[in-house]
Design a protein around this motif. Structure first.
Motif, PDB file in Angstrom:
ATOM      1  N   ALA A 254      46.799  38.877  26.266  1.00 48.07           N
ATOM      2  CA  ALA A 254      46.180  38.234  26.632  1.00 48.07           C
ATOM      3  C   ALA A 254      45.590  39.878  27.939  1.00 48.07           C
ATOM      4  O   ALA A 254      44.488  40.255  28.217  1.00 48.07           O
ATOM      5  CB  ALA A 254      45.767  37.185  27.620  1.00 48.07           C
ATOM      6  N   LEU A 374      44.212  35.796  30.704  1.00 51.82           N
ATOM      7  CA  LEU A 374      44.259  34.780  31.012  1.00 51.82           C
ATOM      8  C   LEU A 374      44.037  34.522  32.480  1.00 51.82           C
ATOM      9  O   LEU A 374      42.726  35.289  32.963  1.00 51.82           O
ATOM     10  CB  LEU A 374      45.459  35.945  31.685  1.00 51.82           C
ATOM     11  N   VAL A 394      45.970  30.979  29.927  1.00 53.64           N
ATOM     12  CA  VAL A 394      45.240  31.174  29.381  1.00 53.64           C
ATOM     13  C   VAL A 394      43.518  30.424  28.680  1.00 53.64           C
ATOM     14  O   VAL A 394      43.272  29.093  28.185  1.00 53.64           O
ATOM     15  CB  VAL A 394      45.166  31.993  28.554  1.00 53.64           C
TER      16      VAL A 394
END
Length: 401
Positions: A254, A374, A394
């Motif tokens: 992420a 995120l 996320v």
């Protein structure tokens, strides 16, 4: 017996590696200690930190001089494992063979098939209604790991979540007696009781890993109590660190959308991406040893009886071994490997299962997920020895049909 004098050429670090400050940023803290030298003396706890990649690897080759059956913070504790990690040959050879017999070969083939089915089911369920905002630790990693591996172990559904508490207790044993440690161990007490109940012969289901270990005992390959201790060691190391490291992997992806795009474009990089993730975010901060005899580590001579911590976490970011070690690259050349599962005769017995779990889940994410973003600030778990993330918020967006 008096403590031998610290050799004059070894740097001394007067800080506290087990302070709340250090636990909040172990990568930064251990990195600073690593740059003091390949061996650093920690007077607060009277041990030597072996900090740099080459010296750690070379030390782990020499188990005859650098032993595993003693280490810093070795006081008796019900959470402290009694086999595998804390043994030298010949008992280690016998118990490691038993662990590998049930965690590799035909069993690993069965695991792979089952892990793939469950990974597809779980990821598909999460994405069933389109983009999903989840905590990658609880909603994906723990959900997956606490399903697939306990099923293979034949564990009951009820109480499985206690395995994470048990692992948290185990990985907080090797450190100083503080209020933090006492709080962690008290929180793990119900898990200790659950693990004890489920490690005896009469709790095992025919064909499962536990049942096979007791079959090895019946065949005279190891004592029955050692079979139980090996099973407890699998309980201790097979869940807490695996769930945390998978969540850390998702956090890394992420944080690096270009690397995720690279991985989607070339799914053959999945295995390498996982190895890079466990280098970048090792699941264990350190491992303990002691010098059975005077021993040479690099240019330093340590006295007989010296206790050591091998600093896995810091070694993963050692610039002497890796170019740009603080950069996450799914296609990094990892020909020389990493030390995140240990090295030598004490390489983690469950590393094949952990790798299989993580790679199987990552393959499914590559198949089904377009973007990983995120949605908040991840939270690292606070632990003396284990390292990982306990909260990774996320948004997963599915690929277009």
């Amino acid at each position: 017996m008096s403590t031998p004098a610290v050799p004059a050429d070894i740097p001394v670090f007067d800080g506290d590696p087990f302070s709340m400050e250090a636990l909040a940023d172990p990568i930064g803290f251990d990195g600073r200690v690593r740059e003091l030298g390949p061996v650093v003396y920690i007077p607060k706890y009277d041990y030597y930190a072996v900090t740099q990649w080459d010296e750690i690897q070379k030390s782990l080759r020499d188990w005859r001089k650098i032993s595993s059956d003693d280490r810093p913070f070795y006081e008796p504790n019900p959470y402290r494992p009694k086999v595998l990690v804390l043994e030298d040959p010949p008992s280690h050879t016998k118990n490691k063979a038993a662990a590998m017999a049930v965690l590799s070969g035909e069993n690993l083939v069965k695991f792979e098939q089952y892990f793939a089915v469950e990974a597809e089911r779980i990821v598909s369920d999460i994405l069933a209604n389109g983009p999903a905002e989840i905590d990658a630790f609880h909603d994906l990693s723990a959900r997956y790991v606490l399903k697939v591996f306990p099923d293979m172990l034949g564990l009951p559904e009820e109480g499985r979540e206690l395995l994470l508490k048990f692992g948290d207790g185990v990985f907080n044993v090797f450190g100083p007696d503080t209020e933090f440690q006492r709080m962690k161990l008290a929180g793990a007490a119900p898990a200790q009781d659950w693990v004890e109940r489920n490690s005896y012969r009469d709790a095992q289901t025919e064909g499962t890993v536990g049942w096979q270990l007791y079959e090895l005992a019946d065949a005279g390959k190891l004592p029955e109590e050692d079979a139980r201790q090996v099973l407890k060691s699998i309980f201790a190391a097979g869940f807490d660190t695996t769930t945390a490291s998978i969540a850390s992997m998702i956090r890394a992806l992420a944080d690096h959308p270009d690397e995720w795009a690279k991985l989607k474009a070339n799914p053959d990089l999945v295995d390498n991406a996982w190895e890079e993730s466990i280098r970048y975010y090792p699941a264990s901060r350190f491992g303990g040893r002691y010098a059975k005899h005077e021993v040479q580590i690099g240019e330093n001579t340590l006295p007989e009886g010296a206790k050591m911590l091998m600093m896995w976490l810091g070694s993963g970011r050692d610039h002497r071994k890796y170019d740009n070690p603080d950069t996450y690259l799914v296609d990094r050349d990892l020909t020389g490997g990493h030390l995140s599962f240990g090295f030598g005769i004490h390489t983690c017995a469950g590393n094949l299962v952990a790798r299989l779990e993580a790679r199987t889940l990552l393959k499914e994410l590559v198949k089904q997920v377009d973007t990983i973003e995120l949605t908040g600030e991840p939270r690292q778990a606070m632990n003396y020895q284990a390292f990982g993330h306990e909260y990774v918020p996320v948004r997963l967006t599915p690929k277009a049909a």
